[in-house]
Design a protein around this motif. Structure first.
Motif, PDB file in Angstrom:
ATOM      1  N   GLU A 181       0.876  -1.239   0.045  1.00 46.25           N
ATOM      2  CA  GLU A 181       0.259   0.141  -0.223  1.00 46.25           C
ATOM      3  C   GLU A 181       0.834   1.329  -0.083  1.00 46.25           C
ATOM      4  N   ALA A 182       2.118   1.116   0.987  1.00 45.87           N
ATOM      5  CA  ALA A 182       2.883   2.337   0.648  1.00 45.87           C
ATOM      6  C   ALA A 182       3.930   2.199  -0.511  1.00 45.87           C
ATOM      7  N   GLY A 183       3.799   1.605  -1.318  1.00 46.46           N
ATOM      8  CA  GLY A 183       4.548   1.561  -2.565  1.00 46.46           C
ATOM      9  C   GLY A 183       6.104   1.061  -2.353  1.00 46.46           C
ATOM     10  N   VAL A 184       6.439   0.379  -1.405  1.00 46.12           N
ATOM     11  CA  VAL A 184       7.503  -0.060  -1.011  1.00 46.12           C
ATOM     12  C   VAL A 184       8.032  -1.426  -1.430  1.00 46.12           C
ATOM     13  N   LYS A 185       9.188  -1.685  -2.099  1.00 47.47           N
ATOM     14  CA  LYS A 185       9.615  -2.789  -2.428  1.00 47.47           C
ATOM     15  C   LYS A 185      11.211  -2.854  -2.499  1.00 47.47           C
ATOM     16  N   ASP A 186      11.579  -3.984  -2.374  1.00 45.85           N
ATOM     17  CA  ASP A 186      13.232  -3.983  -2.458  1.00 45.85           C
ATOM     18  C   ASP A 186      13.809  -2.980  -1.609  1.00 45.85           C
ATOM     19  N   LEU A 187      13.525  -2.924  -0.299  1.00 45.45           N
ATOM     20  CA  LEU A 187      14.289  -2.058   0.570  1.00 45.45           C
ATOM     21  C   LEU A 187      15.335  -2.734   1.410  1.00 45.45           C
ATOM     22  N   SER A 188      16.482  -1.663   1.477  1.00 49.78           N
ATOM     23  CA  SER A 188      17.598  -2.048   2.122  1.00 49.78           C
ATOM     24  C   SER A 188      17.951  -1.182   3.089  1.00 49.78           C
ATOM     25  N   ILE A 189      18.109  -1.469   4.446  1.00 50.29           N
ATOM     26  CA  ILE A 189      18.187  -0.378   5.538  1.00 50.29           C
ATOM     27  C   ILE A 189      19.177  -0.879   6.339  1.00 50.29           C
ATOM     28  N   VAL A 190      19.695   0.093   7.485  1.00 51.58           N
ATOM     29  CA  VAL A 190      20.765  -0.373   8.316  1.00 51.58           C
ATOM     30  C   VAL A 190      19.843  -0.256   9.858  1.00 51.58           C
ATOM     31  N   MET A 191      20.046  -1.253  10.425  1.00 55.53           N
ATOM     32  CA  MET A 191      19.095  -1.235  11.895  1.00 55.53           C
ATOM     33  C   MET A 191      20.472  -1.068  12.912  1.00 55.53           C
ATOM     34  N   VAL A 243      12.615  -7.036   3.289  1.00 60.81           N
ATOM     35  CA  VAL A 243      13.633  -5.960   3.635  1.00 60.81           C
ATOM     36  C   VAL A 243      14.707  -6.511   3.896  1.00 60.81           C
ATOM     37  N   THR A 244      15.976  -6.168   3.673  1.00 59.02           N
ATOM     38  CA  THR A 244      17.289  -6.591   3.779  1.00 59.02           C
ATOM     39  C   THR A 244      17.838  -5.392   4.900  1.00 59.02           C
ATOM     40  N   ALA A 245      18.118  -5.960   6.322  1.00 61.03           N
ATOM     41  CA  ALA A 245      18.526  -5.035   7.162  1.00 61.03           C
ATOM     42  C   ALA A 245      20.124  -5.510   7.578  1.00 61.03           C
ATOM     43  N   GLU A 246      21.031  -4.413   7.540  1.00 60.11           N
ATOM     44  CA  GLU A 246      22.244  -4.527   8.090  1.00 60.11           C
ATOM     45  C   GLU A 246      22.244  -4.061   9.425  1.00 60.11           C
ATOM     46  N   ILE A 270      16.586   2.928  11.247  1.00 59.39           N
ATOM     47  CA  ILE A 270      15.928   2.456  12.463  1.00 59.39           C
ATOM     48  C   ILE A 270      16.564   2.100  13.377  1.00 59.39           C
ATOM     49  N   VAL A 271      16.404   2.215  14.725  1.00 55.57           N
ATOM     50  CA  VAL A 271      17.022   1.780  15.892  1.00 55.57           C
ATOM     51  C   VAL A 271      16.280   0.931  16.849  1.00 55.57           C
ATOM     52  N   VAL A 272      17.088  -0.186  17.275  1.00 53.93           N
ATOM     53  CA  VAL A 272      16.662  -1.056  18.172  1.00 53.93           C
ATOM     54  C   VAL A 272      17.362  -1.029  19.482  1.00 53.93           C
ATOM     55  N   ALA A 273      16.898  -0.767  20.588  1.00 57.92           N
ATOM     56  CA  ALA A 273      17.939  -0.457  21.863  1.00 57.92           C
ATOM     57  C   ALA A 273      16.839  -0.616  23.137  1.00 57.92           C
ATOM     58  N   PRO A 274      17.454  -0.778  24.203  1.00 56.92           N
ATOM     59  CA  PRO A 274      16.840  -0.963  25.376  1.00 56.92           C
ATOM     60  C   PRO A 274      16.381   0.561  26.001  1.00 56.92           C
ATOM     61  N   GLY A 275      15.356   0.495  26.860  1.00 61.49           N
ATOM     62  CA  GLY A 275      14.976   1.946  27.316  1.00 61.49           C
ATOM     63  C   GLY A 275      14.284   1.512  28.708  1.00 61.49           C
ATOM     64  N   ASP A 276      14.399   2.453  29.780  1.00 64.55           N
ATOM     65  CA  ASP A 276      13.839   2.292  31.011  1.00 64.55           C
ATOM     66  C   ASP A 276      13.323   3.499  31.531  1.00 64.55           C
ATOM     67  N   PRO A 277      12.370   4.255  31.033  1.00 74.10           N
ATOM     68  CA  PRO A 277      11.920   5.380  31.801  1.00 74.10           C
ATOM     69  C   PRO A 277      11.335   5.196  33.128  1.00 74.10           C
ATOM     70  N   GLY A 278      10.835   3.836  33.229  1.00 78.01           N
ATOM     71  CA  GLY A 278      10.330   3.501  34.525  1.00 78.01           C
ATOM     72  C   GLY A 278      11.173   3.672  35.588  1.00 78.01           C
ATOM     73  N   CYS A 279      12.497   4.159  35.400  1.00 78.19           N
ATOM     74  CA  CYS A 279      13.229   4.265  36.602  1.00 78.19           C
ATOM     75  C   CYS A 279      12.949   5.719  37.422  1.00 78.19           C
ATOM     76  N   PHE A 280      11.975   6.462  36.486  1.00 73.64           N
ATOM     77  CA  PHE A 280      11.490   7.807  37.394  1.00 73.64           C
ATOM     78  C   PHE A 280      10.096   7.751  37.754  1.00 73.64           C
ATOM     79  N   GLY A 281       9.521   6.420  37.619  1.00 76.24           N
ATOM     80  CA  GLY A 281       8.146   6.052  38.174  1.00 76.24           C
ATOM     81  C   GLY A 281       7.474   5.359  36.814  1.00 76.24           C
ATOM     82  N   THR A 282       6.285   5.278  37.216  1.00 78.38           N
ATOM     83  CA  THR A 282       5.447   4.350  36.252  1.00 78.38           C
ATOM     84  C   THR A 282       4.106   5.242  36.113  1.00 78.38           C
ATOM     85  N   ASP A 283       3.951   6.515  36.119  1.00 82.72           N
ATOM     86  CA  ASP A 283       3.045   7.238  35.676  1.00 82.72           C
ATOM     87  C   ASP A 283       2.720   7.354  34.073  1.00 82.72           C
ATOM     88  N   PRO A 284       1.508   6.942  33.657  1.00 82.83           N
ATOM     89  CA  PRO A 284       1.598   6.948  32.135  1.00 82.83           C
ATOM     90  C   PRO A 284       1.890   8.213  31.327  1.00 82.83           C
TER      91      PRO A 284
END
Length: 250
Positions: A77-87, A111-114, A139-153
């Motif tokens: 639907e987005a017209g995307v094909k043969d996409l190569s990216i860096v993760m 999708v080819t991801a390096e 794109i980035v794949v990483a850990p996160g922990d804002p819960g160290c400051f509390g759990t309020d939404p």
């Protein structure tokens, strides 16, 4: 609220299209990824908040599960094909396990991801917080922990989607239609109470599941270890940190 997240460069094609961002999240085989990298200590996100959170409001509009056909449909639907990216990823050991699975899952939708791994400080300074008009990362794949400051939404949402470096430079989502819609709902929720507030938060979580500039890919349990024979009345808490009120040594 300890998570791994996927963040997109929303100013860089094709990730300026929310359908492409959603496709990447539908592509992930969450159960297999969790079993391989974080068995028994993580769950698939059904919403921005984990199911165990006191303010969890049920699955969001997009309850991302492993749906290869849905992912391919969204890319078409987005017209995307043969996409190569860096993760880009951090060098946290458990993140490497997630990234390898995601790389394979993206391959299944064409999708080819390096994978490019580096320390968090270097990743953000070199790839996400530069002076370029459009940041260089995909794109980035990483850990996160804002819960160290509390759990309020409200606190948790403002950490990643507020008026700060995360939306100004990292996801570059600030100023978008989705950003404006989210903040209108967050402002209303901040002033509300009880069921009205919870309903507004649910609408916020739905917007995030549609826009996904940055979104959890696993919710991790916060684990605390202690020696019961050494302390009286110690209990772990539901966010990062230790609480010693009323605790004494045995």
């Amino acid at each position: 609220f300890a998570v791994a997240f996927m963040m997109f460069n929303t100013k860089k094609a094709p990730f300026d299209d929310a359908r492409v961002r959603q496709a990447f999240l539908y592509a992930i085989d969450y159960e297999k990824m969790i079993q391989n990298a974080l068995p028994d200590v993580a769950t698939r996100p059904q919403s921005f908040l984990p199911e165990s959170h006191v303010d969890y409001t049920g699955p969001a509009t997009n309850d991302f599960n492993h749906d290869v056909d849905k992912a391919k449909q969204l890319l078409d639907e987005a017209g995307v094909k043969d996409l190569s990216i860096v993760m880009d990823t951090t060098d946290a050991g458990w993140i490497a396990g997630l990234a390898t699975q995601i790389q394979q899952d993206l391959q299944a939708i064409g999708v080819t991801a390096e994978i490019s791994s580096q320390a968090s400080s270097a990743l953000y300074s070199n790839r996400c917080d530069t002076d370029d008009a459009v940041q260089p990362f995909d794109i980035v794949v990483a850990p996160g922990d804002p819960g160290c400051f509390g759990t309020d939404p409200d606190l948790l949402m403002n950490w990643w989607y507020g008026d700060n470096s995360w939306t100004e430079k990292r996801s570059s989502w600030k100023g978008s239609e989705g950003y404006t819609k989210l903040h209108e709902l967050m402002d209303q929720a901040f002033k509300a109470e009880g069921s009205e507030q919870k309903d507004l938060w649910k609408q916020c979580f739905d917007v995030l599941s549609e826009e996904v500039p940055l979104y959890p890919i696993v919710h991790r349990q916060v684990v605390t270890a202690f020696l019961e024979d050494k302390v009286n009345n110690f209990l772990p808490i539901g966010c990062t940190g230790l609480q010693f009120k009323g605790v004494s040594a045995k």
